[in-house]
Design a protein around this motif. Structure first.
Motif, mmCIF file in Angstrom:
data_model
loop_
_atom_site.group_PDB
_atom_site.id
_atom_site.type_symbol
_atom_site.label_atom_id
_atom_site.label_comp_id
_atom_site.label_asym_id
_atom_site.label_seq_id
_atom_site.Cartn_x
_atom_site.Cartn_y
_atom_site.Cartn_z
ATOM 1 N N SER A 236 0.870 -1.177 0.000
ATOM 2 C CA SER A 236 0.000 0.000 0.000
ATOM 3 C C SER A 236 0.912 1.235 0.000
ATOM 4 O O SER A 236 1.766 1.372 0.871
ATOM 5 N N ILE A 237 0.766 2.082 -0.992
ATOM 6 C CA ILE A 237 1.646 3.243 -1.139
ATOM 7 C C ILE A 237 1.088 4.404 -0.315
ATOM 8 O O ILE A 237 -0.040 4.860 -0.524
ATOM 9 N N LEU A 238 1.897 4.876 0.648
ATOM 10 C CA LEU A 238 1.468 5.931 1.550
ATOM 11 C C LEU A 238 1.836 7.325 1.063
ATOM 12 O O LEU A 238 1.179 8.309 1.425
ATOM 13 N N GLY A 239 2.904 7.420 0.262
ATOM 14 C CA GLY A 239 3.296 8.745 -0.204
ATOM 15 C C GLY A 239 4.553 8.718 -1.051
ATOM 16 O O GLY A 239 5.303 7.739 -1.059
ATOM 17 N N TYR A 240 4.762 9.822 -1.778
ATOM 18 C CA TYR A 240 5.945 10.010 -2.617
ATOM 19 C C TYR A 240 6.592 11.345 -2.261
ATOM 20 O O TYR A 240 5.923 12.293 -1.873
ATOM 21 N N LYS A 241 7.897 11.401 -2.477
ATOM 22 C CA LYS A 241 8.604 12.679 -2.467
ATOM 23 C C LYS A 241 9.897 12.524 -3.247
ATOM 24 O O LYS A 241 10.784 11.767 -2.841
ATOM 25 N N GLY A 242 9.998 13.226 -4.363
ATOM 26 C CA GLY A 242 11.186 13.090 -5.193
ATOM 27 C C GLY A 242 11.358 11.657 -5.658
ATOM 28 O O GLY A 242 10.434 11.035 -6.192
ATOM 29 N N LYS A 243 12.530 11.102 -5.413
ATOM 30 C CA LYS A 243 12.825 9.734 -5.822
ATOM 31 C C LYS A 243 12.436 8.708 -4.761
ATOM 32 O O LYS A 243 12.606 7.514 -4.975
ATOM 33 N N LYS A 244 11.918 9.169 -3.635
ATOM 34 C CA LYS A 244 11.622 8.271 -2.523
ATOM 35 C C LYS A 244 10.123 8.060 -2.383
ATOM 36 O O LYS A 244 9.311 8.877 -2.805
ATOM 37 N N MET A 245 9.769 6.960 -1.731
ATOM 38 C CA MET A 245 8.364 6.656 -1.488
ATOM 39 C C MET A 245 8.229 5.890 -0.187
ATOM 40 O O MET A 245 9.200 5.310 0.334
ATOM 41 N N LEU A 246 7.021 5.893 0.343
ATOM 42 C CA LEU A 246 6.726 5.204 1.596
ATOM 43 C C LEU A 246 5.642 4.175 1.331
ATOM 44 O O LEU A 246 4.597 4.503 0.767
ATOM 45 N N ILE A 247 5.879 2.920 1.719
ATOM 46 C CA ILE A 247 4.920 1.845 1.487
ATOM 47 C C ILE A 247 4.627 1.117 2.791
ATOM 48 O O ILE A 247 5.361 1.247 3.776
ATOM 49 N N CYS A 248 3.544 0.350 2.788
ATOM 50 C CA CYS A 248 3.143 -0.401 3.978
ATOM 51 C C CYS A 248 2.560 -1.743 3.536
ATOM 52 O O CYS A 248 2.034 -1.874 2.422
ATOM 53 N N ASN A 249 2.666 -2.744 4.394
ATOM 54 C CA ASN A 249 2.116 -4.060 4.066
ATOM 55 C C ASN A 249 0.670 -4.207 4.541
ATOM 56 O O ASN A 249 0.135 -5.310 4.600
ATOM 57 N N ARG A 250 0.037 -3.084 4.894
ATOM 58 C CA ARG A 250 -1.384 -3.072 5.263
ATOM 59 C C ARG A 250 -2.118 -2.117 4.336
ATOM 60 O O ARG A 250 -1.598 -1.088 3.933
#
Length: 576
Positions: free
Chosen positions: A560-574
């Motif tokens: 589950s993609i929580l957010g993006y910024k530039g070349k980075k991203m935040l994901i979660c397994n929920r």
């Protein structure tokens, strides 16, 4: 103009009034919008997290980063940052306060030293030159140990050369201050806090044959003070961590200087363009000031000029020879160059001839024109990339031209106008043939470049170099529990989330601490990460988009993609 002459011309003027004016003028430039941008990776995250952990654990002896031992630097900068956090809270302003204050204090120190050595106007010019050196101020506003070192080291050397004056009434006070600030420099960045003052002073004494100064330096009491300040922490940390002495003294000093172990190798001449660029707009005038000081080394103020020349040359050559080079290393060279340049401007104001600097102003003006054009064109570089490739002006690999520009078109225009303003001040001074107009124009234009232009650049740098927004999302996602993971160590992630981070892959500078005790649960490879991902607990991961694209097929359940910024991203397994 008459107001400028009325202020700068008097040789006698209350020192406290000058200091107050400098404090008000440069206090704004140094501290304005200080906490606006998120922490810049990697240094600001590192030097914020270490003191945060000190406060959390109430342990101010053993520095830790991501809750493992971190022995690359002594603790003074961490201690000062911890005090700042207690005063201002856990935020970006508090994180940068120590280094920024050190930069501002260095400007005031340069005024005091220039005034004591040469006179009031020389001190005033020197302080304005240092305070409007764009690279000096820019690095003051970043959480770096180097600016704290620069102040401590400069204070030590300034105290020595003031005390070395045969007519100084407070020799004891200045000599003891020399030993105190040398000790604080050691507690900031290690043995260079001792090597630099000792090396510079020995060369100075040999050059001037003033060995008799050793008898008046209060060596027994001074050495006792130095040891009383430095020894307790080194003894305590070594007793608690037997592995500290070998890592700190051998790996972080000898191997760093003689080998490429830290991956920071640059050619010998690396600091020449760096110094010229970071000391703008004064760098080209500083070159003449150095040559002029060398030519006057046998005149009335020769011994003081020799000391300032040795100070600048010793540190410059030391880091040029070193196999480990970073831009902030050159910061301790700025104060002596500012004093030499300030003295030159002051001397030339008293003469009818040599009222302008033809070659230096022409070179600087040409550079500013190029910077103005570059500031306008640079934001559009990605649009121009196909044209550049098709024309054969660049090779087929144009990755450099396809990166997200730091400046937006609007910011580029602002930067261009500020750069152009500097150029106009040089042109106006050339027409008037007045040195004070040149000096004042450079100061005013550079001041606006620092206060406005720096914010323009910082906003662009933050977009690429700060993970604040993603880290705050990660904090929210793990507020009810769960595991926080980073592909490679993201320095600011534990600071913003107040949590320890599991590191996947490259351990970087955490490598030493990761081998102290059993840290296997906190340092895993990608196979171990997949197993962690598939567990029932929530797992929140910060990674690059390229890493996500590579491992996405292995992520079950899907991310589950929580957010993006530039070349980075935040994901979660929920999914919720």
């Amino acid at each position: 103009m008459k107001y400028l002459y009325a202020y700068f011309s008097p040789r006698r003027y209350p020192a406290l009034r000058d200091l107050l004016i400098l404090l008000i003028l440069f206090g704004g430039a140094f501290f304005l919008f200080l906490g606006h941008a998120g922490l810049i990776e990697p240094d600001e995250g590192r030097y914020s997290e270490i003191p945060r952990e000190m406060l959390e654990k109430s342990d101010f002896v053993t520095p830790t980063l991501n809750y493992i031992d971190y022995f690359e630097k002594p603790p003074l900068h961490y201690w000062l940052n911890a005090i700042s956090f207690k005063l201002f809270g856990m935020n970006e302003f508090a994180s940068r306060f120590t280094g920024t204050l050190a930069g501002l204090l260095t400007v005031l120190l340069v005024y005091h030293t220039g005034r004591k050595l040469f006179g009031r106007r020389e001190g005033l010019f020197s302080a304005f030159i240092l305070g409007t050196s764009t690279g000096f101020l820019a690095q003051s506003r970043i959480n770096l140990t180097d600016m704290t070192l620069t102040f401590c080291l400069s204070a030590a050397l300034c105290c020595f050369i003031i005390a070395a004056n045969d007519h100084e009434r407070h020799k004891g006070r200045y000599y003891y201050s020399f030993f105190l600030f040398s000790a604080l420099a050691v507690l900031t960045k290690g043995l260079i806090g001792l090597v630099f003052p000792v090396g510079i002073i020995i060369i100075y004494l040999a050059k001037t044959h003033r060995w008799y100064l050793l008898k008046e330096m209060r060596l027994p009491g001074g050495i006792g003070l130095f040891l009383a300040v430095t020894v307790p922490w080194f003894v305590l940390v070594s007793l608690r961590n037997p592995e500290f002495p070998r890592f700190f003294f051998i790996h972080e000093h000898i191997e760093r200087f003689l080998t490429k172990v830290h991956g920071r190798y640059q050619p010998f001449w690396f600091f020449i363009p760096i110094l010229l660029l970071t000391m703008l707009p004064w760098s080209f005038y500083a070159v003449r000031a150095v040559a002029r000081a060398w030519g006057e080394r046998r005149h009335q103020d020769g011994e003081r000029l020799i000391f300032l020349l040795i100070w600048a040359a010793f540190i410059f050559l030391f880091f040029s020879v070193s196999h480990s080079k970073l831009i902030p290393y050159i910061l301790p060279v700025f104060p002596p160059l500012a004093i030499l340049t300030g003295k030159m401007f002051s001397d030339l104001m008293d003469r009818e001839q040599q009222k302008t600097f033809g070659p230096e102003s022409a070179i600087l003006g040409t550079l500013l024109v190029a910077m103005t054009v570059l500031a306008v064109v640079y934001p559009h570089v990605r649009d121009l990339a196909p044209v550049l490739t098709g024309s054969g002006l660049v090779q087929s690999d144009i990755s450099l031209f396809t990166k997200q520009p730091i400046l937006s078109p609007t910011r580029g225009v602002v930067a261009a106008c500020l750069s152009l303003g500097l150029g106009v001040s040089i042109w106006l001074a050339g027409r008037k043939k007045d040195l004070l107009i040149l000096f004042a124009g450079l100061c005013i234009s550079s001041y606006f470049l620092e206060t406005i232009g720096l914010q323009v650049f910082m906003e662009g740098i933050e977009l690429n170099k700060s993970s604040r927004e993603l880290a705050l999302l990660a904090q929210q996602a793990t507020s009810q529990g769960g595991c926080l993971v980073s592909f490679g160590y993201e320095q600011s992630l534990p600071f913003y989330t107040r949590k320890r981070v599991v590191v996947v892959g490259d351990r970087g500078e955490l490598d030493f601490g990761s081998k102290q005790g059993d840290q296997r649960a906190w340092f895993v490879d990608e196979t171990g990460f997949i197993r962690l991902w598939q567990k029932k607990q929530p797992v929140v991961v910060l990674l690059k988009r390229t890493d996500f694209e590579r491992i996405a097929p292995q992520l079950v359940p899907n991310a589950s993609i929580l957010g993006y910024k530039g070349k980075k991203m935040l994901i979660c397994n929920r999914t919720n």
